[in-house]
Write a protein that holds these residues in place. Structure first.
Motif, short mmCIF file in Angstrom:
data_model
loop_
_atom_site.label_atom_id
_atom_site.label_comp_id
_atom_site.label_asym_id
_atom_site.label_seq_id
_atom_site.Cartn_x
_atom_site.Cartn_y
_atom_site.Cartn_z
N GLY A 1 -4.83 3.18 4.27
CA GLY A 1 -6.08 3.70 3.72
C GLY A 1 -5.90 4.85 2.76
N HIS B 1 -10.57 3.85 6.44
CA HIS B 1 -10.27 2.92 5.35
C HIS B 1 -9.18 1.92 5.78
N SER B 2 -8.18 2.44 6.47
CA SER B 2 -7.11 1.56 6.95
C SER B 2 -7.68 0.50 7.89
N TYR C 1 0.82 -1.23 0.00
CA TYR C 1 0.00 0.00 0.00
C TYR C 1 0.85 1.27 0.00
N GLU D 1 -4.43 4.75 0.11
CA GLU D 1 -4.58 4.20 -1.24
C GLU D 1 -6.03 4.24 -1.71
N ILE D 2 -6.96 4.38 -0.76
CA ILE D 2 -8.38 4.47 -1.12
C ILE D 2 -8.81 5.94 -1.21
N ILE E 1 -9.67 -2.24 6.02
CA ILE E 1 -8.80 -3.20 5.32
C ILE E 1 -8.21 -4.19 6.33
N TYR F 1 -8.90 8.59 6.03
CA TYR F 1 -8.05 7.45 5.68
C TYR F 1 -7.94 6.44 6.80
#
Length: 497
Positions: free
Chosen positions: A370, A381-382, A323, A372-373, A385, A378
């Motif tokens: 996160g 998102h992290s 990532y 990367e999303i 995942i 973030y």
């Protein structure tokens, strides 16, 4: 590495059909099996239509675990690994059962994903069976799931876990033990449908050797050998003969083979259907059976943790690279976390508990994946995942703990996020999260050098003390700490600096 290397280690596999325990002596890094225990509990048979584990099955399982617990309750914490598989992944009341089971065993139970189960099964086979094959295929039939793996040497590179096992297939297609050609055809069709998306992936052209690793596959191999259906493990020709024989019977009670135990008889027909359909779908002609399986894989995985070769650390670093995280920034946060933890050894979460620091270091490595999303939110998102990805070596509980730390490392600090964590982590993680939050605040100006400071925590009071004039010379950090103090105040913590 733990200060004391245990002299004995144990692994317990709470399977959907059988519970297994293996105990090994450990000397100079070498394992010697000294005891094995196995009881056919049939946990999967106790799941009702609402995915609730019934009381009778729970009682049977707990009685077994009481016996297991007599052997391992006094083992050090770092010398035992206990995992639950597919039935405990599915059961709605798994948490209540696990709480009682942990008391019976004297050690925590970790639920693992089907993919992690597949990885550990392959590890067990790789360390138990000498082979010169470049690529090997491994199959393991459990009570409610079947794992398929292709690997090379001791590394699994293709893994899948399908929701079908000897207990569930026997229950769903051979109701009340009745056997018929129609029922067997429906059962094999079901297996073929589950395998259809993977029939190219696991086709026999991709490996040099097929290996079976479970009690069901051992039983089938032994029946084929003693009945004269095969003299070379499990073969397609032998399976054809076995199936033809079974279809002359009308009930599982009439299955009589000297090599088949009475307790395995009710689920034998389901296992045969899975193996027969697998051989046909994947074009397998012959399969060798291994003694190694999930429990042996657990022991070798535990050995890695004992000797500081924890696969979870490797996984964390691999995910961070995938990532494109800022590794230099992560290393600085990790160093500051260690700096604080050394000062906080009076806190119960850090006192003689190296796992807390491990989780925090993994969180530091992964908290920005996160990005990367999306950059906005973030951390959410992290956390998503981390909680939902297949992470080699991590149990579901590991991922929940790690996800909660990452989710809580910035913005609003809510103690309710820790409510669903297993004991004792729901008690430990608030303080761990505060340490992580402070480390990220102090490195918000990325790649800045950590200042010297002291930290103390008494109850809900956190005190930071910096060198004189340092905060005045660092107004942005001072502003960040004031904002952090407000976030923590809303959770009834008092941060002073």
């Amino acid at each position: 590495m733990p200060h004391v290397i245990p002299t004995n280690v144990a692994a317990v596999d709470l399977g959907s059909n059988s519970f297994h325990m293996i105990i090994c002596s450990l000397q100079d890094g070498k394992l010697q099996t000294i005891d094995r225990l196995k009881e056919m509990v049939r946990l999967a048979a106790g799941l009702d239509e609402n995915k609730t584990l019934d009381h009778a099955t729970q009682d049977k399982a707990l009685a077994c675990l009481e016996r297991f617990g007599q052997r391992i309750s006094n083992f050090p914490a770092n010398s035992v690994r206990i995992v639950g598989t597919n039935t405990l992944r599915q059961a709605r009341n798994a948490d209540q059962f696990i709480h009682k089971a942990e008391r019976a065993l004297g050690h925590p139970i970790h639920i693992i994903s089907g993919i992690e189960e597949a990885r550990l099964i392959y590890q067990g086979v790789a360390h138990s069976l000498a082979s010169t094959a470049n690529n090997r295929f491994v199959m393991d039939i459990g009570g409610s799931s079947t794992e398929y793996i292709i690997g090379q040497h001791d590394t699994a590179h293709t893994k899948e876990s399908l929701n079908m096992g000897c207990v569930t297939v026997s229950q769903n297609f051979f109701k009340n033990g009745h056997i018929s050609k129609k029922a067997f055809k429906k059962a094999t069709l079901f297996v073929e449908q589950q395998l259809e998306p993977f029939q190219d992936t696991f086709n026999s052209q991709h490996y040099d050797e097929a290996i079976g690793a479970s009690g069901s596959l051992k039983a089938i191999s032994n029946v084929l050998l003693t009945s004269g259906f095969s003299s070379n493990g499990i073969t397609l020709a032998g399976m054809e003969l076995l199936v033809a024989h079974l279809l002359t019977l009308d009930h599982v009670d009439k299955i009589h083979f000297p090599a088949l135990s009475i307790e395995r008889r009710p689920v034998f027909i389901g296992a045969v259907a899975i193996v027969y359909a697998t051989f046909k779908t994947l074009n397998i002609r012959q399969m060798t059976v291994s003694d190694g399986a999930l429990r042996e894989g657990l022991v070798h995985d535990l050995l890695g943790r004992i000797y500081d070769h924890d696969i979870r650390s490797q996984t964390s670093q691999t995910i961070a690279i995938r990532y494109h995280t800022d590794t230099r920034h992560a290393e600085q946060i990790k160093a500051t976390i260690r700096y604080m933890v050394e000062q906080l050894d009076d806190q119960i979460c850090f006192n003689d508990n190296p796992a807390s620091l491990q989780y925090l270091e993994w969180a530091a490595e992964l908290h920005e994946i996160g990005f990367e999303i999306a950059h906005s939110q973030y951390h959410k998102h992290s956390a998503y995942i981390i909680e939902n990805a297949d992470l080699a070596g991590f149990s579901k509980q590991d991922q929940m703990i790690l996800s909660s730390l990452v989710r809580s490392h910035r913005k609003k600090f809510s103690l309710s996020r820790f409510d669903d964590l297993p004991a004792p982590w729901r008690r430990f993680t608030p303080i761990m999260s505060i340490v992580f939050r402070l480390a990220t605040v102090l490195h918000r100006n990325r790649h800045s050098i950590r200042p010297d400071f002291t930290i103390s925590i008494e109850g809900t009071n956190i005190a930071l003390c910096f060198a004189e004039q340092w905060l005045e010379q660092s107004p942005l950090t001072q502003a960040d700490l004031k904002q952090e103090a407000q976030y923590l105040k809303e959770a009834r913590f008092n941060l002073s600096f």
